[in-house]
Enzyme design. Structure first.
Site, short mmCIF file in Angstrom:
data_model
loop_
_atom_site.label_atom_id
_atom_site.label_comp_id
_atom_site.label_asym_id
_atom_site.label_seq_id
_atom_site.Cartn_x
_atom_site.Cartn_y
_atom_site.Cartn_z
N HIS A 123 0.71 -1.29 0.04
CA HIS A 123 0.00 0.03 -0.04
C HIS A 123 0.88 1.15 -0.01
O HIS A 123 1.97 1.33 0.58
CB HIS A 123 -0.93 -0.09 1.25
CG HIS A 123 -1.94 -1.17 1.22
ND1 HIS A 123 -2.08 -1.67 2.44
CD2 HIS A 123 -2.36 -1.69 0.43
CE1 HIS A 123 -2.76 -2.92 2.44
NE2 HIS A 123 -3.02 -2.85 1.27
N TYR A 157 1.97 1.29 13.57
CA TYR A 157 2.35 2.47 12.53
C TYR A 157 2.27 3.79 13.28
O TYR A 157 1.31 4.04 13.89
CB TYR A 157 1.35 2.32 11.43
CG TYR A 157 1.36 1.06 10.43
CD1 TYR A 157 1.85 1.06 9.21
CD2 TYR A 157 0.72 -0.09 10.86
CE1 TYR A 157 1.94 0.08 8.32
CE2 TYR A 157 0.64 -1.17 9.96
CZ TYR A 157 1.41 -1.02 8.79
OH TYR A 157 1.26 -2.17 7.82
#
Length: 176
Positions: free
Chosen positions: A62, A132
């Site tokens: 991604h 993240y």
């Protein structure tokens, strides 16, 4: 913190050292001034967790389109993953190159991923969790991806995925 450049321009492997005693350990995983001293301007705007129940789960690859660039710091906080980045920046000296590294809590590693670089991972253990940190708010309309097994990149994954979302499996071949 030690900042180690990778073969993908701008992608940096950050290695940290845990301080251990009878209580356990303490490890600094981010320090804005240390990153700045290493030439990385990164300010956290968003943080997320990715939980992966089964080994063999593949997520990605991604990235955010140029209209909404996003840099990331990725760290495995449980289990183990093979983390991969692919350079999608046409003017980069490492365009279409990939880099992969095993991340785990014991390894003490964080991967810095600049804008324009796709990211994905394959879980190598059940119950793997990635943390993240991003420098921009996520913009769903700018979300994009490239296929994990696209021959344009020839990524050497340690195993084939057992679990993958249809969206991630169905990205078309990469075209420059």
């Amino acid at each position: 913190m030690q900042f180690r450049p990778t073969r993908v321009a701008g992608v940096v492997l950050v290695e940290t050292q845990a301080h251990r005693d009878d209580r356990g350990s303490f490890e600094r995983t981010f320090c804005r001034s240390s990153f700045a001293a290493a030439g990385i301007d990164f300010a956290i705007r968003q943080a997320s967790l990715s939980t992966n129940l089964k080994a063999g789960t593949l997520r990605g690859l991604h990235y955010q389109r140029e209209t909404h660039p996003e840099a990331k710091l990725v760290r495995c906080v449980a289990g183990r993953v093979f983390d991969v980045v692919v350079d999608l920046r046409p003017r980069s000296p490492s365009f279409r190159s990939w880099y992969g590294v095993e991340l785990s809590p014991a390894a003490g590693r964080t991967l810095y991923i600049p804008p324009g670089v796709a990211h994905g991972f394959l879980s190598l253990a059940d119950d793997s969790v990635l943390h993240y940190m991003m420098d921009a708010d996520h913009e769903p309309a700018a979300a994009a991806g490239v296929r994990w097994d696209d021959p344009a990149f020839a990524i050497d994954w340690p195993a084939a995925p057992g679990v993958i979302a249809p969206r991630d499996a169905g990205y078309p071949d990469f075209a420059t």
